[in-house]
Enzyme design. Structure first.
Site, PDB file in Angstrom:
ATOM      1  NE  ARG A  19     -10.311  -2.757 -13.368  1.00  0.00           N
ATOM      2  CZ  ARG A  19      -9.919  -2.781 -12.096  1.00  0.00           C
ATOM      3  NH1 ARG A  19     -10.395  -3.700 -11.285  1.00  0.00           N
ATOM      4  NH2 ARG A  19      -9.062  -1.897 -11.643  1.00  0.00           N
ATOM      5  CE  LYS A  37     -14.458  -5.182  -7.790  1.00  0.00           C
ATOM      6  NZ  LYS A  37     -15.149  -4.711  -8.991  1.00  0.00           N
TER       7      LYS A  37
HETATM    8  N1  HH2 Z   1     -13.346  -2.396  -9.990  1.00  0.00           N
HETATM    9  C1  HH2 Z   1     -12.389  -1.723  -9.353  1.00  0.00           C
HETATM   10  C2  HH2 Z   1     -11.710  -0.663  -9.978  1.00  0.00           C
HETATM   11  N2  HH2 Z   1     -12.008  -0.306 -11.252  1.00  0.00           N
HETATM   12  N3  HH2 Z   1     -13.256  -0.644 -13.217  1.00  0.00           N
HETATM   13  C3  HH2 Z   1     -14.216  -1.296 -13.875  1.00  0.00           C
HETATM   14  N4  HH2 Z   1     -14.523  -0.960 -15.147  1.00  0.00           N
HETATM   15  N5  HH2 Z   1     -14.924  -2.331 -13.301  1.00  0.00           N
HETATM   16  C4  HH2 Z   1     -14.687  -2.734 -12.013  1.00  0.00           C
HETATM   17  O1  HH2 Z   1     -15.368  -3.665 -11.519  1.00  0.00           O
HETATM   18  C5  HH2 Z   1     -13.658  -2.053 -11.273  1.00  0.00           C
HETATM   19  C6  HH2 Z   1     -12.958  -0.988 -11.921  1.00  0.00           C
HETATM   20  C7  HH2 Z   1     -12.012  -2.097  -7.958  1.00  0.00           C
HETATM   21  O2  HH2 Z   1     -11.031  -3.090  -7.954  1.00  0.00           O
HETATM   22  P1  HH2 Z   1      -9.456  -2.813  -7.761  1.00  0.00           P
HETATM   23  O3  HH2 Z   1      -8.909  -1.952  -8.831  1.00  0.00           O
HETATM   24  O4  HH2 Z   1      -8.805  -4.140  -7.646  1.00  0.00           O
HETATM   25  O5  HH2 Z   1      -9.364  -2.117  -6.357  1.00  0.00           O
HETATM   26  P2  HH2 Z   1      -9.222  -0.588  -5.905  1.00  0.00           P
HETATM   27  O6  HH2 Z   1     -10.356   0.191  -6.470  1.00  0.00           O
HETATM   28  O7  HH2 Z   1      -9.251  -0.698  -4.400  1.00  0.00           O
HETATM   29  O8  HH2 Z   1      -7.910  -0.079  -6.432  1.00  0.00           O
END
Ligand code: HH2
Length: 270
Positions: A252, A216
């Site tokens: 995660r 993050k």
């Molecule tokens: N963070 C992201 C997406 N989904 N779900 C949960 N439960 N908790 C989180 O902190 C969370 C999540 C964002 O990260 P990422 O999937 O790597 O990126 P993007 O949303 O740009 O696909």
């Protein structure tokens, strides 16, 4: 019924597979279904308890994708992983969750905490799926513009308690639900770190806590780059261990092997 705490003993690692062209963290590396499937299999080998498949980026500033597009992205991946890799579906849409559950998904990860699609609560209630309820202030497109809290940990806890009550009232057993403070979702760098430091307030709600700190941007920014859009692995591991120490159960993450190793050491100490 196998409770969520039994199915995902602390610490459990959830691998991230974004079937998106625009995720902040892994910039489209798994946008092709073949690549997403290879990544998911590797994460399982490296010790992930489950792999979170998502077809919509929720990074700050991102736009929503249509139902058809989200299905087109995730369904081939879910089909290929079915019966082989445990899967969670990262969606706020009832139809995507429904299709994913039909294809074997065990957990619905809803970053809107059942506020996005009025059909989702009933859909999850009528299935055997686990559910993750996450805190977010605002919506992805605008959430980082000016997040405001008087007491970030207290407000996030109150929100999650209210959403847990809503989910239980909709017929989803409490034992199937985990809670997530939503690091980076409508929170400044300082608010994210305060929330991590006071994670115990969320753990005290009595449900397993899932944390998404991996890569993050707050981690990159605390290291001195005010424009960072991601954080490095070293900082992700430190943040995960701090969360574990405060009671987090599910992690995660993008780098599964390194987190499994770090958490194994932390658990041995604890
Ligand atoms: N963070 C992201 C997406 N989904 N779900 C949960 N439960 N908790 C989180 O902190 C969370 C999540 C964002 O990260 P990422 O999937 O790597 O990126 P993007 O949303 O740009 O696909």
């Amino acid at each position: 019924m196998v409770t969520l705490a039994e199915r995902f003993p602390r610490p459990s690692v959830m691998g991230v597979v974004n079937v998106t062209p625009d995720s902040f963290s892994d910039g489209g590396v798994n946008f092709r279904p073949e690549d997403a499937v290879v990544s998911a299999r590797k994460m399982l080998e490296e010790g992930a308890a489950i792999v979170d498949v998502g077809g919509e980026s929720t990074r700050p500033g991102s736009e929503a994708v249509s139902l058809d597009e989200e299905l087109r992205r995730v369904v081939p991946v879910l089909e290929a992983l079915q019966g082989e890799v445990p899967v969670s579906i990262d969606t706020a849409k009832a139809e995507v969750a429904q299709r994913a559950i039909e294809l074997g998904a065990e957990l619905v990860n809803d970053v809107t905490a059942l506020r996005g699609d009025p059909e989702l609560a009933g859909m999850v209630a009528s299935s055997d799926a686990y559910l993750c309820l996450m805190h977010m202030q605002g919506e992805p497109r605008t959430m980082q513009l000016d997040p405001q809290y008087d007491d970030v940990a207290g407000e996030v806890a109150a929100f999650l308690e209210e959403r847990l009550g809503f989910a239980v009232d909709a017929g989803i057993p409490e034992e199937r639900i985990c809670l997530d403070p939503g690091f980076g979702f409508g929170k400044t760098v300082l608010q994210n770190f305060e929330l991590l430091g006071r994670l115990g307030v969320i753990v005290q709600l009595g449900r397993p806590v899932l944390v998404g700190l991996s890569r993050k941007r707050s981690l990159g920014r605390i290291l001195g780059d005010p424009e960072a859009t991601t954080g490095p692995l070293s900082a992700s591991l430190a943040a995960a261990i701090e969360a574990y120490e405060r009671g987090a159960a599910i992690f995660r993450v993008h780098d599964v092997r390194e987190h499994v190793e770090a958490l194994t050491v932390a658990k041995a100490v604890g």
